[in-house]
Write an enzyme that holds these catalytic residues in place. Structure first.
Site, PDB file in Angstrom:
ATOM      1  CB  SER A  37       5.839 -40.933  17.580  1.00  0.00           C
ATOM      2  OG  SER A  37       5.555 -40.212  16.647  1.00  0.00           O
ATOM      3  CD  GLU A  51       9.890 -37.049  20.357  1.00  0.00           C
ATOM      4  OE1 GLU A  51      10.784 -37.000  19.215  1.00  0.00           O
ATOM      5  OE2 GLU A  51       8.598 -37.427  20.168  1.00  0.00           O
ATOM      6  CG  HIS A  64      10.665 -39.418  16.309  1.00  0.00           C
ATOM      7  ND1 HIS A  64       9.901 -38.470  17.124  1.00  0.00           N
ATOM      8  CD2 HIS A  64       9.810 -40.295  15.450  1.00  0.00           C
ATOM      9  CE1 HIS A  64       8.686 -38.872  16.855  1.00  0.00           C
ATOM     10  NE2 HIS A  64       8.606 -39.926  16.085  1.00  0.00           N
TER      11      HIS A  64
END
EC number: 3.4.16.-
Length: 319
Positions: free
Chosen positions: A116, A214, A284
């Site tokens: 992330s 992502e 995620h």
């Protein structure tokens, strides 16, 4: 681009009894979920050392920038610590990247793990040191959940074993977007963070590499804008191949009329003309599969596979 290393090396694998450091270089972790995750580390046979700023809070940050940076440096400096694990993402890693002592990391190479917002640190550290790092499920964010998937937990086994990993449709359905084979160093991570590196000294280098992307909670028009920026920066066509991973909850909300996520991805990925597969459970998502950034990898769209070499070495550091 500043300090892009052409020679990569892997950190040493963990052994039971080793000490790992836990830090929060971005936002503060959820205390209860973190406690649950720390028990998981103990179950793996690991000792834990907590960063001094781990439970600090400064707005949406886990303490001041200098406090979070100091934790990062201290964990790499401490030879007792064999791995640096990020508790969570959030926001804030870009604020400390310019202050990182890369020579310190080169002198004390070890496992670095997170995803992330941690994507910015992965890119900065790998490209300025050559160290293979891990894009993997985090402690508070993933391991601390009541319904954490067994495969998410199993990703941590990669830290103990020098084992090649093959991603097949046994893990998730994969869709061929552009046919072909490709191989190269695996790079990438969160799309929002990769885009934020452009125009900085830590700009992502995709030349001849396998790029994986992502994201979460971004509407299709926002994904469109970011992919367009990567396209105009040459990052998509520079890549040898593209792995499209999980885009959780990336659906239209504000706009009544919208392209779908699938349309946006196809517009950019297909036009890039590089071998591409979509559907990897990386990011995620649940399960969340860890992958080593900087490791050699190969993809085959006909076979719908991605083969990734081990991210750790069980002996001396390997190049």
């Amino acid at each position: 681009m500043k300090g892009v290393f052409s020679l990569n090396y892997k950190p040493k694998a963990l052994n039971k009894g080793d000490t790992v450091g836990v830090i929060a270089p971005a936002s503060p972790p959820d205390p209860k979920k973190l406690d649950t995750a720390l028990l998981f580390l103990e179950e793996l046979g690991l000792q834990v050392k907590l960063g001094k700023a781990l439970k600090n809070q400064h707005g949406y940050l886990a303490g001041q920038d200098d406090e979070r940076l100091a934790d990062l440096h201290e964990m790499f400096r401490d030879d007792e610590v064999k791995a640096v694990l990020c508790a969570c993402g959030g926001f804030g890693t870009g604020r400390i990247a310019a202050g990182i002592d890369f020579s310190l990391i080169r002198k004390h190479p070890k496992i670095f793990w997170g995803y992330s917002d941690i994507t910015f640190l992965h890119t900065a550290i790998h490209q300025n040191t050559g160290l293979v790092t891990f894009h993997g499920p985090m402690l508070s964010t993933d391991i601390g959940l009541d319904d954490v998937h067994p495969l998410t937990k199993a990703s941590y086994k990669q830290l103990f074993q020098e084992t090649e990993f093959t991603y097949t449709e046994e893990l998730s359905p994969l869709t061929e977007l552009v046919p072909g084979k490709a191989e190269g160093e695996l790079v990438g991570g969160n799309l929002s963070l990769l885009t934020s590196t452009l125009g900085t000294p830590f700009e992502i280098d995709t030349r001849g590499k396998l790029l994986f992307i992502e994201d979460i909670d971004e509407e299709p028009y926002q994904i469109d804008r970011m992919l367009n920026q990567l396209k105009m920066g040459g990052k998509l066509t520079d890549a040898a191949g593209i792995l499209v991973c999980d885009f959780h909850n990336c659906v239209p909300v504000k706009r009544e009329k919208s392209l779908s996520l699938e349309q946006v991805l196809e517009d950019y990925i297909i036009s890039a003309g590089r071998p591409a597969l979509r559907g990897f459970k990386i990011g995620h998502c649940s399960p969340s599969i860890a992958v080593p950034i900087g490791a050699k990898a190969a993809m085959n769209t006909a076979e719908k596979t991605a083969v990734i070499e081990a991210g750790v070495s069980e002996g001396a550091l390997k190049t």
